[in-house]
Write a protein that holds these residues in place. Structure first.
Motif, PDB file in Angstrom:
ATOM      1  N   CYS A  33       0.411  -0.997  -0.358  1.00 24.39           N
ATOM      2  CA  CYS A  33       0.013   0.518  -0.476  1.00 24.39           C
ATOM      3  C   CYS A  33       0.650   1.271  -0.112  1.00 24.39           C
ATOM      4  O   CYS A  33       0.580   2.287  -0.603  1.00 24.39           O
ATOM      5  N   THR A  34       2.039   1.912   0.760  1.00 23.42           N
ATOM      6  CA  THR A  34       2.820   1.917   0.969  1.00 23.42           C
ATOM      7  C   THR A  34       3.979   2.806  -0.357  1.00 23.42           C
ATOM      8  O   THR A  34       3.323   3.850  -0.990  1.00 23.42           O
ATOM      9  N   ALA A  35       4.033   1.883  -0.835  1.00 20.25           N
ATOM     10  CA  ALA A  35       5.608   1.439  -1.992  1.00 20.25           C
ATOM     11  C   ALA A  35       4.254   2.217  -3.278  1.00 20.25           C
ATOM     12  O   ALA A  35       4.803   3.096  -4.048  1.00 20.25           O
ATOM     13  N   LEU A  36       2.853   1.513  -3.395  1.00 15.69           N
ATOM     14  CA  LEU A  36       2.285   1.537  -4.939  1.00 15.69           C
ATOM     15  C   LEU A  36       1.694   3.632  -4.530  1.00 15.69           C
ATOM     16  O   LEU A  36       1.773   3.800  -5.264  1.00 15.69           O
ATOM     17  N   MET A  37       1.382   3.682  -3.787  1.00 17.50           N
ATOM     18  CA  MET A  37       1.096   5.314  -3.035  1.00 17.50           C
ATOM     19  C   MET A  37       2.056   6.150  -3.491  1.00 17.50           C
ATOM     20  O   MET A  37       1.552   6.884  -3.950  1.00 17.50           O
ATOM     21  N   ARG A  38       3.312   5.612  -2.611  1.00 16.26           N
ATOM     22  CA  ARG A  38       3.941   6.653  -3.261  1.00 16.26           C
ATOM     23  C   ARG A  38       4.408   6.964  -4.856  1.00 16.26           C
ATOM     24  O   ARG A  38       4.560   7.804  -5.496  1.00 16.26           O
ATOM     25  N   ALA A  39       4.531   5.780  -5.083  1.00 17.09           N
ATOM     26  CA  ALA A  39       4.448   5.603  -6.719  1.00 17.09           C
ATOM     27  C   ALA A  39       3.868   5.964  -7.384  1.00 17.09           C
ATOM     28  O   ALA A  39       3.672   6.660  -8.862  1.00 17.09           O
ATOM     29  N   LEU A  40       2.538   5.705  -6.853  1.00 12.41           N
ATOM     30  CA  LEU A  40       1.508   6.773  -8.389  1.00 12.41           C
ATOM     31  C   LEU A  40       1.000   8.358  -7.589  1.00 12.41           C
ATOM     32  O   LEU A  40       1.009   8.876  -8.927  1.00 12.41           O
ATOM     33  N   GLY A  41       1.846   8.729  -6.591  1.00 11.81           N
ATOM     34  CA  GLY A  41       1.985  10.175  -6.747  1.00 11.81           C
ATOM     35  C   GLY A  41       1.314  11.164  -6.932  1.00 11.81           C
ATOM     36  O   GLY A  41       0.588  12.016  -6.938  1.00 11.81           O
TER      37      GLY A  41
END
Length: 334
Positions: free
Chosen positions: A240-248
């Protein structure tokens, strides 16, 4: 689960070693199905993937504003956190703000997933407590709502006003009467719905900014809080954290136990819900990453996408042993 379709393959060398099947649905703002795999009407427990729905009454009731909750606290109310210091210190302050104690929780103790926190407890000879529970942020929200409502201490029981408020919100945004509930790992009721209903709810969250009603304003605040504080929604090393960071800031995503995952896509006005039939987290993470790529939100060569959509399998010496990837043909045009 009936009518599940293959979604994820696990390869070791040249051999297909395992396959994970499941269901996935994408809905638009009208609640119509844009795309589906498997059975969109399959009934599931959303588990923690619906925490943003469970947090709606916290805001719509007026409790969040009455107690001056910040966006960080709203993110924690939607979180399945690691029990790291950044999570537990904030939960402790939240309890202090309410004049409550750890003993007021009804989520149960849990060993923190965060290694530093886990090791720190061992070194100090302490046992995990309820603040370490990955749902302690959600339960802080329940306690806040309960304090505002003047309810009794057993706020986790299904007939308590807190959970009845959650049920009303859940049925409203899914567009379905829930056929029942199960007890989640944190002891709160988890109301069942179809994958279609869950995706419909995520699309409703995605389009919240286009409406002016109280519930939509609450939904918008929760989505913005999740996207602004991805480290509080889960933690380091978490999808969740990694994907939301990547999605900006383009989407809010939320995992749930037993292979459930949801996504809220405000720019596209879409909601996503998926369920892996055998409950495998590795497969739900792979499928969600693949869907975000297919929807044009994540580049296929993004390192985070590669971590989950083509996750390497390595030996204990670090040798390349295989890969976890979507099934051939899974990503198809709308």
């Amino acid at each position: 689960m009936e009518n599940a379709v293959p979604l994820v393959e696990v390869w070791r060398g040249a051999l297909l070693e395992s396959t994970h099947s499941g269901h996935a649905v994408v809905c638009d703002t009208s609640g119509n199905i844009v795309a589906a795999w498997g059975d969109p009407e399959a009934v599931i427990y959303p588990r923690s993937s619906c925490k943003m729905i469970q947090a709606l009454p916290l805001i719509t009731s007026g409790a969040a504003d009455r107690y001056g909750l910040t966006s960080e606290q709203l993110a924690l109310a939607c979180a399945s956190h690691n029990g790291a210091a950044i999570h537990t210190t904030r939960v402790e302050r939240w309890l202090d703000q309410l004049g409550l104690a750890e003993s007021d929780f009804r989520c149960g103790p849990q060993d923190p997933a965060d290694k530093a926190a886990h090791d720190g407890l061992i070194r100090s000879g302490q046992q995990p407590c309820q603040i370490h529970n990955n749902c302690s942020g959600k339960h802080s929200g329940f306690l806040t709502l309960n304090r505002y409502m003047g309810g009794g201490p057993e706020y986790h029981e299904v007939d308590h006003p807190v959970q009845q408020a959650v049920l009303a919100a859940f049925e409203e945004v899914t567009g379905e009467d829930s056929p029942g509930y199960g007890i989640d790992g944190c002891s709160a009721p988890n109301f069942a719905t179809s994958l279609h209903g869950l995706a419909r709810a995520m699309a409703w969250f995605a389009s919240a900014g286009s409406r002016s009603d109280q519930a939509s304003a609450a939904a918008g605040r929760l989505v913005q809080a999740m996207m602004a504080h991805p480290e509080l929604v889960a933690g380091e090393g978490r999808a969740c954290t990694a994907l939301m960071r990547a999605l900006g800031g383009k989407a809010a995503v939320k995992t749930g136990a037993e292979g459930v995952f949801t996504a809220i896509l405000p720019e596209q006005g879409l909601g996503v819900a998926l369920k892996i039939a055998d409950g495998a987290t590795r497969a739900s993470e792979c499928t969600m990453a693949a869907m975000l790529i297919w929807l044009g939100l994540l580049e296929s060569d993004n390192p985070v996408a590669l971590d989950y959509c083509n996750a390497p399998i390595r030996s204990r010496l670090g040798l390349d042993a295989g890969v976890i990837r979507p099934v051939a043909g899974f990503i198809r045009p709308i």
